[in-house]
Design an enzyme around this catalytic site. Structure first.
Site, PDB file in Angstrom:
ATOM      1  N   SER A 140      60.659  44.873 153.302  1.00 47.24           N
ATOM      2  CA  SER A 140      59.954  45.136 152.055  1.00 47.24           C
ATOM      3  C   SER A 140      60.631  44.473 150.875  1.00 47.24           C
ATOM      4  O   SER A 140      61.840  44.580 150.698  1.00 47.24           O
ATOM      5  CB  SER A 140      59.867  46.634 151.796  1.00 47.24           C
ATOM      6  OG  SER A 140      58.721  47.182 152.368  1.00 47.24           O
ATOM      7  N   HIS A 177      58.896  50.607 145.857  1.00 43.07           N
ATOM      8  CA  HIS A 177      59.397  51.647 146.752  1.00 43.07           C
ATOM      9  C   HIS A 177      60.787  51.321 147.312  1.00 43.07           C
ATOM     10  O   HIS A 177      61.437  52.186 147.896  1.00 43.07           O
ATOM     11  CB  HIS A 177      58.397  51.939 147.883  1.00 43.07           C
ATOM     12  CG  HIS A 177      58.309  50.891 148.941  1.00 43.07           C
ATOM     13  ND1 HIS A 177      57.362  49.887 148.934  1.00 43.07           N
ATOM     14  CD2 HIS A 177      59.034  50.684 150.066  1.00 43.07           C
ATOM     15  CE1 HIS A 177      57.502  49.120 149.998  1.00 43.07           C
ATOM     16  NE2 HIS A 177      58.524  49.588 150.706  1.00 43.07           N
ATOM     17  N   ASP A 233      53.088  48.287 143.486  1.00 44.19           N
ATOM     18  CA  ASP A 233      54.318  48.394 144.279  1.00 44.19           C
ATOM     19  C   ASP A 233      55.235  47.200 144.032  1.00 44.19           C
ATOM     20  O   ASP A 233      55.885  46.699 144.956  1.00 44.19           O
ATOM     21  CB  ASP A 233      54.013  48.533 145.766  1.00 44.19           C
ATOM     22  CG  ASP A 233      55.216  49.102 146.537  1.00 44.19           C
ATOM     23  OD1 ASP A 233      56.151  49.617 145.887  1.00 44.19           O
ATOM     24  OD2 ASP A 233      55.208  49.024 147.779  1.00 44.19           O
TER      25      ASP A 233
END
Length: 503
Positions: free
Chosen positions: A246, A138, A168
């Site tokens: 992230s 993402h 992910d």
């Protein structure tokens, strides 16, 4: 505006320019359009060589001095800036679904409007000296441009080697040499209460290090409306992480990479006590496959599972409350063929204890189709062991390559539409042309950004749907001699294209 929110899981990465500050019930902080890059290759790194297996590197470190681990990690963690370029999109469709046949022959759309570029920021971890970087899908999903900044402020353009939305995890590459890296640790050896460090770039603050302990392992955070294809067996920690973390590193006190920070549990979208990381046992295998094959070689048992404790409500004969309950079998199930039955509770894989359905996913995803594993089950109080040959989703043990010869013939890269794109365009399926080189697609006049919905009067929801059609035609096992393609451009222009595959 005052709004009451339920507790949510907010994916960490990414501060988005011009995005509203309100947060949905379960949402990504950045949901970009699906555009990416062709893969690149290098033979320098031994991290990707088959077979990929973790080795035991010892138990939890006793030393609580974090300076050594922090010094190692900050030089191997990078800042990632991803940009999705502005597109002219058609107004008037909103998020409504429309029939594709009505669309192609009746819809004209509204006047084009220019959207602003979407810019996001996240983190990544250098895992090879020649520039391979692991991050979250993402963080880079839908990016037209990716810029990587090292800890010493050097800047590089990056390309996507491959990505796996199910975990992910993504692998990107920069053109550099002699980079500092983080070595892989053994996430399975982590213990509850062990110290770990989270290293990343929250709120664009470079090289931020926070500390916490492992709060839980094998944690699944899916909710009722989550993607059921997601593979979740997270390491839960209380190390402070925020938007921008992230794709960053979770390291043990030895300075070894044990996880990729991915999500937080929060009412506001910022850190509120819990964070989640993809274990390197999963992430390392995924990037190894992406590097070697261009696609993840995902092994499955061929079972539909749930936590044994939850299954107890409907099956009172269950004797154990820890494990993965077999609720159903897939059509071609290697587990069923090996002797498993509905009602069995899987308690271990190759001697590693399985406490939940998420933990079973973590264990199986360490392997590739064709590998054999020993699975122990509890059958209403009786312990049984089975040897199962794992298969892929297609029911075979063959290596799956991304597109293969079909992609070379077409000379283009494709991606399935993201949920955001489907909502924007008012469709429920389709694939986007996100890269073009020399080949049949270019010869037909198709441009980047074109959305393919129908090929030879068949719906196309995934690039593999298109590749299978091309493969059958080229091999002469189809009555068709080419492709009749229907679709549209984001500005509302509808087009029909014909591609001849039999010269």
């Amino acid at each position: 505006m005052k709004t009451t929110w339920k507790k949510v899981i907010a994916v960490l990465a990414i501060i988005v320019v011009s995005v509203a500050t309100s947060i949905g019930a379960v949402s990504y902080l950045l949901k970009q359009d699906n555009r990416g890059f062709q893969s690149v290759s290098s033979e320098d790194s031994s991290l990707f060589k088959q077979p990929y297996r973790l080795t035991s590197l010892g138990s939890a470190a006793e030393n609580t001095d974090f300076t050594y681990a922090a010094e190692k990690a900050i030089h191997a963690v990078v800042h990632i800036k991803s940009t999705a370029k502005a597109q002219a999109s058609s107004g008037g469709r909103g998020g409504e679904y429309f029939d594709p046949f009505e669309f192609f022959f009746g819809y004209r759309g509204g006047s084009p409007r220019q959207q602003q570029p979407r810019v996001g920021a996240g983190s990544g971890v250098i895992i090879s000296t020649d520039g391979y970087i692991i991050t979250n899908n993402h963080v880079v999903e839908g990016a037209d441009e990716i810029e990587v900044t090292l800890n010493d402020n050097q800047n590089f353009k990056a390309k996507i080697v491959g990505a796996d939305p199910s975990t992910d995890i993504a692998l990107i590459k920069i053109d550099a040499t002699d980079l500092q890296t983080l070595s892989f640790g053994d996430s399975e050896q982590l213990k509850i209460g062990e110290w770990v460090l989270a290293v990343g770039n929250p709120f664009n603050l470079k090289s931020t290090v926070t500390a916490g302990i492992v709060s839980a392992k094998g944690r699944s955070i899916m909710t009722g409306n989550s993607d059921k294809n997601k593979i979740e067996s997270f390491i839960q920690t209380d190390a402070a992480v925020n938007p921008g973390n992230s794709g960053g590193a979770l390291v043990n006190t030895k300075g070894e990479l044990v996880g990729i920070n991915t999500a937080i549990y929060s009412e506001t979208g910022n850190f509120a006590g819990y964070s989640f990381a993809v274990p390197i046992s999963i992430a390392g295998k995924v990037v190894g496959d992406l590097k070697q094959y261009g696609a993840v070689q995902r092994a499955v048992l061929g079972v539909v599972i749930q936590n044994a404790q939850d299954a107890k409500q409907n099956d009172s004969k269950i004797k154990v409350l820890e494990g993965a309950y077999v609720a159903e079998f897939a059509q071609r199930s290697s587990a069923k063929e090996a002797g498993l039955e509905i009602g069995d509770v899987i308690t271990s894989v190759n001697g590693v204890k399985v406490r939940s359905s998420g933990a079973l996913q973590e264990q199986v995803n360490k392997y590739r189709p064709g590998d054999k594993v020993k699975v122990e089950v509890d059958r209403y109080g009786s312990s049984k062991t089975f040897t199962i040959e794992l298969r892929n989703m297609q029911g075979s043990t063959e290596v799956i390559k991304k597109g293969g010869d079909s992609a070379e013939i077409l000379g283009a890269a494709f991606r399935a539409l993201s949920d955001e794109q489907k909502k924007e365009y008012g469709v429920t399926y389709g694939i986007e042309v996100n890269g073009i080189s020399k080949g049949k697609v270019q010869e037909a006049g198709i441009r980047k950004g074109f959305v393919i919905m129908m090929v030879n009067n068949q719906r196309v929801s995934d690039p593999e749907d298109l590749y299978r059609m091309v493969d059958k035609i080229v091999k002469g096992v189809s009555d068709e001699t080419g492709l009749f393609i229907k679709g549209f451009y984001p500005n509302g222009e509808t087009r029909l294209y014909a591609i001849n595959l039999v010269d």
